[in-house]
Design an enzyme around this catalytic site. Structure first.
Site, PDB file in Angstrom:
ATOM      1  CG  ASP A 215      -0.217  -0.402   2.582  1.00 24.41           C
ATOM      2  OD1 ASP A 215       1.159  -0.411   2.563  1.00 24.41           O
ATOM      3  OD2 ASP A 215      -0.944  -0.847   3.459  1.00 24.41           O
TER       4      ASP A 215
ATOM      5  CG  ASN B 109      -8.597  -1.601  12.161  1.00 24.12           C
ATOM      6  OD1 ASN B 109      -7.750  -2.423  11.712  1.00 24.12           O
ATOM      7  ND2 ASN B 109      -9.169  -0.453  11.478  1.00 24.12           N
TER       8      ASN B 109
ATOM      9  CG  HIS C  49      -5.766  -2.419   8.935  1.00 23.76           C
ATOM     10  ND1 HIS C  49      -5.931  -0.972   9.015  1.00 23.76           N
ATOM     11  CD2 HIS C  49      -4.630  -2.680   9.334  1.00 23.76           C
ATOM     12  CE1 HIS C  49      -4.552  -0.583   9.344  1.00 23.76           C
ATOM     13  NE2 HIS C  49      -3.866  -1.310   9.516  1.00 23.76           N
TER      14      HIS C  49
ATOM     15  CD  GLU D 255      -8.638   0.861   7.785  1.00 22.05           C
ATOM     16  OE1 GLU D 255      -8.519   0.118   8.593  1.00 22.05           O
ATOM     17  OE2 GLU D 255      -8.374   2.041   8.032  1.00 22.05           O
TER      18      GLU D 255
HETATM   19  P1  PGA Z   1       2.145  -1.876  12.496  1.00 17.82           P
HETATM   20  O1  PGA Z   1       0.833  -1.617  11.569  1.00 17.82           O
HETATM   21  O2  PGA Z   1       3.251  -2.996  11.868  1.00 17.82           O
HETATM   22  O3  PGA Z   1       2.827  -0.623  12.499  1.00 17.82           O
HETATM   23  O4  PGA Z   1       1.672  -2.024  13.878  1.00 17.82           O
HETATM   24  C1  PGA Z   1       0.566  -2.883  10.885  1.00 17.82           C
HETATM   25  C2  PGA Z   1      -0.821  -2.593  10.400  1.00 17.82           C
HETATM   26  O5  PGA Z   1      -1.383  -1.595  10.527  1.00 17.82           O
HETATM   27  O6  PGA Z   1      -1.011  -3.189   9.353  1.00 17.82           O
END
Ligand code: PGA
Length: 253
Positions: A67, A136, A138, A143
Protein backbone atom coordinates in the site's frame (compact mmCIF):
# COMPACT_ATOMS: atom_id res chain seq x y z
CA UNK A 1 -3.24 -22.19 9.16
CA UNK A 2 0.01 -22.72 11.02
CA UNK A 3 0.78 -20.71 14.15
CA UNK A 4 4.21 -20.11 15.62
CA UNK A 5 4.56 -18.30 18.91
CA UNK A 6 7.98 -16.93 19.72
CA UNK A 7 9.08 -15.45 23.01
CA UNK A 8 9.46 -11.88 21.81
CA UNK A 9 9.68 -9.51 18.86
CA UNK A 10 13.24 -10.56 18.03
CA UNK A 11 12.28 -14.22 17.96
CA UNK A 12 9.28 -13.48 15.75
CA UNK A 13 11.41 -11.44 13.36
CA UNK A 14 14.19 -14.01 13.17
CA UNK A 15 11.84 -16.90 12.47
CA UNK A 16 10.15 -14.95 9.67
CA UNK A 17 13.49 -13.85 8.20
CA UNK A 18 14.83 -17.41 8.17
CA UNK A 19 11.61 -18.91 6.84
CA UNK A 20 11.49 -16.56 3.85
CA UNK A 21 15.27 -16.64 3.30
CA UNK A 22 15.08 -20.40 2.76
CA UNK A 23 12.55 -19.83 -0.03
CA UNK A 24 14.57 -16.98 -1.58
CA UNK A 25 17.59 -19.30 -1.76
CA UNK A 26 15.56 -22.25 -3.03
CA UNK A 27 13.74 -20.41 -5.80
CA UNK A 28 16.06 -18.33 -7.96
CA UNK A 29 13.29 -16.00 -9.13
CA UNK A 30 10.80 -15.20 -6.40
CA UNK A 31 8.07 -12.61 -5.97
CA UNK A 32 7.60 -11.18 -2.48
CA UNK A 33 4.72 -9.08 -1.22
CA UNK A 34 6.10 -6.65 1.36
CA UNK A 35 4.55 -4.60 4.12
CA UNK A 36 5.42 -1.38 5.92
CA UNK A 37 4.71 -0.30 9.51
CA UNK A 38 6.62 -1.12 12.69
CA UNK A 39 6.12 -4.85 12.66
CA UNK A 40 8.36 -5.94 9.75
CA UNK A 41 11.31 -3.72 10.74
CA UNK A 42 12.97 -6.55 12.67
CA UNK A 43 12.47 -8.95 9.77
CA UNK A 44 14.08 -6.43 7.41
CA UNK A 45 16.95 -5.92 9.84
CA UNK A 46 17.68 -9.67 9.78
CA UNK A 47 17.52 -9.82 5.98
CA UNK A 48 19.92 -6.89 5.75
CA UNK A 49 22.31 -8.66 8.12
CA UNK A 50 22.11 -11.87 6.06
CA UNK A 51 22.89 -9.93 2.87
CA UNK A 52 25.79 -8.08 4.49
CA UNK A 53 27.22 -11.36 5.77
CA UNK A 54 27.00 -12.84 2.27
CA UNK A 55 24.34 -15.39 3.27
CA UNK A 56 21.46 -14.05 1.17
CA UNK A 57 20.94 -12.23 -2.12
CA UNK A 58 17.88 -10.38 -3.39
CA UNK A 59 19.13 -10.32 -7.01
CA UNK A 60 16.38 -12.69 -8.12
CA UNK A 61 13.66 -11.07 -5.99
CA UNK A 62 10.80 -9.02 -7.36
CA UNK A 63 8.77 -7.14 -4.76
CA UNK A 64 5.33 -5.60 -4.55
CA UNK A 65 4.38 -3.47 -1.58
CA UNK A 66 0.91 -3.65 -0.14
CA UNK A 67 0.00 0.00 0.00
CA UNK A 68 0.80 3.70 -0.19
CA UNK A 69 -0.83 6.86 1.08
CA UNK A 70 -2.79 8.79 -1.50
CA UNK A 71 -1.35 12.24 -2.14
CA UNK A 72 2.20 11.45 -1.04
CA UNK A 73 4.82 11.47 -3.78
CA UNK A 74 7.41 8.68 -3.49
CA UNK A 75 10.04 11.09 -2.14
CA UNK A 76 7.78 12.38 0.65
CA UNK A 77 9.46 11.57 3.99
CA UNK A 78 6.37 9.73 5.27
CA UNK A 79 5.64 7.79 2.09
CA UNK A 80 5.94 4.03 2.22
CA UNK A 81 8.31 4.32 -0.74
CA UNK A 82 10.72 6.29 1.49
CA UNK A 83 10.14 3.83 4.34
CA UNK A 84 11.06 0.88 2.11
CA UNK A 85 14.15 2.58 0.68
CA UNK A 86 15.45 3.50 4.12
CA UNK A 87 14.56 0.33 5.98
CA UNK A 88 15.32 -2.28 3.34
CA UNK A 89 16.02 -1.56 -0.30
CA UNK A 90 19.00 0.80 0.14
CA UNK A 91 20.74 -1.83 2.22
CA UNK A 92 20.25 -4.96 0.11
CA UNK A 93 21.14 -5.97 -3.44
CA UNK A 94 17.64 -5.97 -4.95
CA UNK A 95 17.46 -4.57 -8.51
CA UNK A 96 15.66 -1.19 -8.32
CA UNK A 97 13.58 -2.08 -11.40
CA UNK A 98 12.25 -5.14 -9.60
CA UNK A 99 10.74 -3.02 -6.82
CA UNK A 100 7.06 -2.06 -7.04
CA UNK A 101 5.14 0.22 -4.70
CA UNK A 102 1.85 1.92 -5.55
CA UNK A 103 2.40 5.58 -6.42
CA UNK A 104 0.44 7.90 -4.15
CA UNK A 105 0.65 10.88 -6.48
CA UNK A 106 -0.87 9.47 -9.68
CA UNK A 107 -3.67 11.33 -11.43
CA UNK A 108 -5.64 8.33 -12.60
CA UNK A 109 -5.81 6.15 -9.50
CA UNK A 110 -8.13 3.54 -11.03
CA UNK A 111 -5.81 2.99 -14.00
CA UNK A 112 -2.82 2.79 -11.69
CA UNK A 113 -4.52 0.14 -9.54
CA UNK A 114 -5.37 -1.90 -12.62
CA UNK A 115 -1.81 -1.66 -13.93
CA UNK A 116 -0.45 -2.74 -10.52
CA UNK A 117 -2.59 -5.87 -10.56
CA UNK A 118 -1.57 -6.61 -14.15
CA UNK A 119 2.08 -6.32 -13.23
CA UNK A 120 1.64 -8.81 -10.39
CA UNK A 121 -0.04 -11.22 -12.79
CA UNK A 122 2.66 -10.71 -15.44
CA UNK A 123 5.39 -11.91 -13.10
CA UNK A 124 3.37 -14.99 -12.16
CA UNK A 125 1.76 -13.77 -8.93
CA UNK A 126 3.12 -13.31 -5.44
CA UNK A 127 4.95 -16.29 -3.96
CA UNK A 128 5.13 -15.09 -0.36
CA UNK A 129 3.10 -12.21 1.06
CA UNK A 130 4.33 -10.62 4.30
CA UNK A 131 1.57 -9.02 6.36
CA UNK A 132 1.19 -7.07 9.56
CA UNK A 133 -2.20 -6.66 11.21
CA UNK A 134 -3.89 -3.50 12.42
CA UNK A 135 -5.49 -3.24 15.85
CA UNK A 136 -8.81 -3.23 14.00
CA UNK A 137 -7.87 -6.37 12.07
CA UNK A 138 -6.98 -4.64 8.83
CA UNK A 139 -4.40 -6.17 6.49
CA UNK A 140 -2.76 -3.79 4.08
CA UNK A 141 -5.17 -0.89 4.29
CA UNK A 142 -8.22 -3.14 3.92
CA UNK A 143 -10.30 -1.66 6.68
CA UNK A 144 -13.27 -3.38 8.39
CA UNK A 145 -16.29 -3.66 6.13
CA UNK A 146 -14.29 -3.82 2.90
CA UNK A 147 -15.18 -6.35 0.21
CA UNK A 148 -13.40 -9.70 0.05
CA UNK A 149 -13.43 -9.42 -3.76
CA UNK A 150 -11.37 -6.24 -3.93
CA UNK A 151 -8.21 -6.05 -6.01
CA UNK A 152 -5.84 -3.09 -5.68
CA UNK A 153 -8.06 -0.10 -4.99
CA UNK A 154 -8.49 3.26 -3.32
CA UNK A 155 -9.65 3.21 0.30
CA UNK A 156 -10.68 5.76 2.85
CA UNK A 157 -8.76 5.24 6.09
CA UNK A 158 -10.68 4.93 9.32
CA UNK A 159 -10.18 7.56 12.00
CA UNK A 160 -8.61 4.87 14.21
CA UNK A 161 -6.02 3.93 11.59
CA UNK A 162 -5.19 7.60 10.98
CA UNK A 163 -4.77 8.10 14.69
CA UNK A 164 -2.52 5.06 15.10
CA UNK A 165 -0.40 6.15 12.13
CA UNK A 166 -0.23 9.79 13.23
CA UNK A 167 2.88 8.86 15.23
CA UNK A 168 4.83 9.02 11.97
CA UNK A 169 3.57 12.49 11.07
CA UNK A 170 4.33 15.85 12.68
CA UNK A 171 0.67 16.78 13.05
CA UNK A 172 -2.35 14.53 13.13
CA UNK A 173 -4.03 16.43 10.33
CA UNK A 174 -1.14 15.61 7.99
CA UNK A 175 -2.08 11.93 7.94
CA UNK A 176 -3.64 11.29 4.54
CA UNK A 177 -7.32 10.38 4.51
CA UNK A 178 -7.00 7.85 1.69
CA UNK A 179 -4.60 5.20 0.48
CA UNK A 180 -4.06 2.80 -2.39
CA UNK A 181 -3.97 -0.78 -1.16
CA UNK A 182 -3.80 -4.24 -2.59
CA UNK A 183 -7.21 -5.76 -1.93
CA UNK A 184 -8.13 -8.85 0.05
CA UNK A 185 -8.44 -10.73 -3.23
CA UNK A 186 -4.93 -9.69 -4.28
CA UNK A 187 -3.61 -10.82 -0.90
CA UNK A 188 -5.49 -14.13 -0.96
CA UNK A 189 -4.02 -14.84 -4.43
CA UNK A 190 -0.52 -15.07 -2.92
CA UNK A 191 0.75 -18.65 -2.85
CA UNK A 192 1.88 -18.30 0.77
CA UNK A 193 1.06 -15.75 3.45
CA UNK A 194 3.21 -14.93 6.47
CA UNK A 195 1.48 -12.67 8.99
CA UNK A 196 3.53 -11.13 11.79
CA UNK A 197 2.14 -9.66 15.00
CA UNK A 198 3.85 -8.54 18.17
CA UNK A 199 2.65 -6.79 21.29
CA UNK A 200 -0.35 -6.90 23.58
CA UNK A 201 -2.20 -4.29 21.49
CA UNK A 202 -2.47 -6.85 18.66
CA UNK A 203 -3.77 -9.70 20.82
CA UNK A 204 -7.44 -8.90 20.31
CA UNK A 205 -7.17 -8.66 16.52
CA UNK A 206 -5.07 -11.85 16.42
CA UNK A 207 -7.62 -13.69 18.56
CA UNK A 208 -10.52 -12.65 16.33
CA UNK A 209 -8.61 -13.37 13.11
CA UNK A 210 -7.90 -16.94 14.20
CA UNK A 211 -10.80 -17.87 16.48
CA UNK A 212 -13.90 -16.08 15.24
CA UNK A 213 -15.96 -16.59 12.13
CA UNK A 214 -14.65 -15.16 8.90
CA UNK A 215 -16.11 -11.69 8.58
CA UNK A 216 -15.38 -8.56 6.59
CA UNK A 217 -15.62 -6.71 9.91
CA UNK A 218 -12.28 -8.33 10.80
CA UNK A 219 -10.50 -8.43 7.44
CA UNK A 220 -7.60 -10.65 8.64
CA UNK A 221 -10.11 -13.42 9.42
CA UNK A 222 -10.29 -14.15 5.68
CA UNK A 223 -6.84 -15.70 6.05
CA UNK A 224 -8.52 -18.72 7.69
CA UNK A 225 -9.57 -19.63 4.16
CA UNK A 226 -6.05 -19.48 2.71
CA UNK A 227 -4.48 -22.91 2.07
CA UNK A 228 -0.95 -21.86 3.03
CA UNK A 229 -0.97 -19.22 5.74
CA UNK A 230 1.43 -18.90 8.67
CA UNK A 231 0.99 -16.60 11.67
CA UNK A 232 4.23 -15.80 13.50
CA UNK A 233 3.44 -14.15 16.82
CA UNK A 234 5.22 -13.07 19.93
CA UNK A 235 3.85 -14.22 23.28
CA UNK A 236 2.01 -10.96 23.91
CA UNK A 237 0.20 -10.99 20.57
CA UNK A 238 -0.72 -14.65 21.20
CA UNK A 239 -1.79 -14.10 24.82
CA UNK A 240 -5.54 -14.30 24.20
CA UNK A 241 -5.40 -17.50 22.19
CA UNK A 242 -6.84 -20.51 24.02
CA UNK A 243 -4.77 -23.47 25.16
CA UNK A 244 -5.84 -25.61 22.18
CA UNK A 245 -4.17 -23.16 19.84
CA UNK A 246 -1.38 -22.34 22.25
CA UNK A 247 -0.60 -26.06 22.10
CA UNK A 248 0.85 -25.42 18.68
CA UNK A 249 3.38 -23.09 20.24
CA UNK A 250 6.96 -23.39 19.22
CA UNK A 251 9.52 -22.45 21.81
CA UNK A 252 11.79 -19.59 20.79
CA UNK A 253 15.37 -20.58 20.13
P1 PGA B 1 2.25 -1.83 12.56
O1 PGA B 1 1.03 -1.72 11.58
O2 PGA B 1 3.15 -2.87 12.01
O3 PGA B 1 2.88 -0.46 12.55
O4 PGA B 1 1.71 -2.20 13.91
C1 PGA B 1 0.46 -2.89 11.09
C2 PGA B 1 -0.78 -2.55 10.30
O5 PGA B 1 -1.45 -1.55 10.61
O6 PGA B 1 -1.10 -3.29 9.37
Amino acid sequence: MEIFVEKDYEGMSLRAAQMVAIEIKRKRQIVLGLASGNTPLGLYKYWIRMVQQGNLSFKGVTSFNLDEYLGLAPQHPQSYWTYMQENLFCQIDIEPEHVHIPHGDVEDVAAHCLAYEQLIRQVGGIDIQILGIGQNGHIGFNEPGGRFGNSTHLVELTEGTRQVNSRYFLQGEDVPTHAITMGLKSIMNAKQIVLLAAGENKSDAVYKAIMEEVSSELPASVLQLHPNCVFILDEEAASRLPASVQGKREVAR
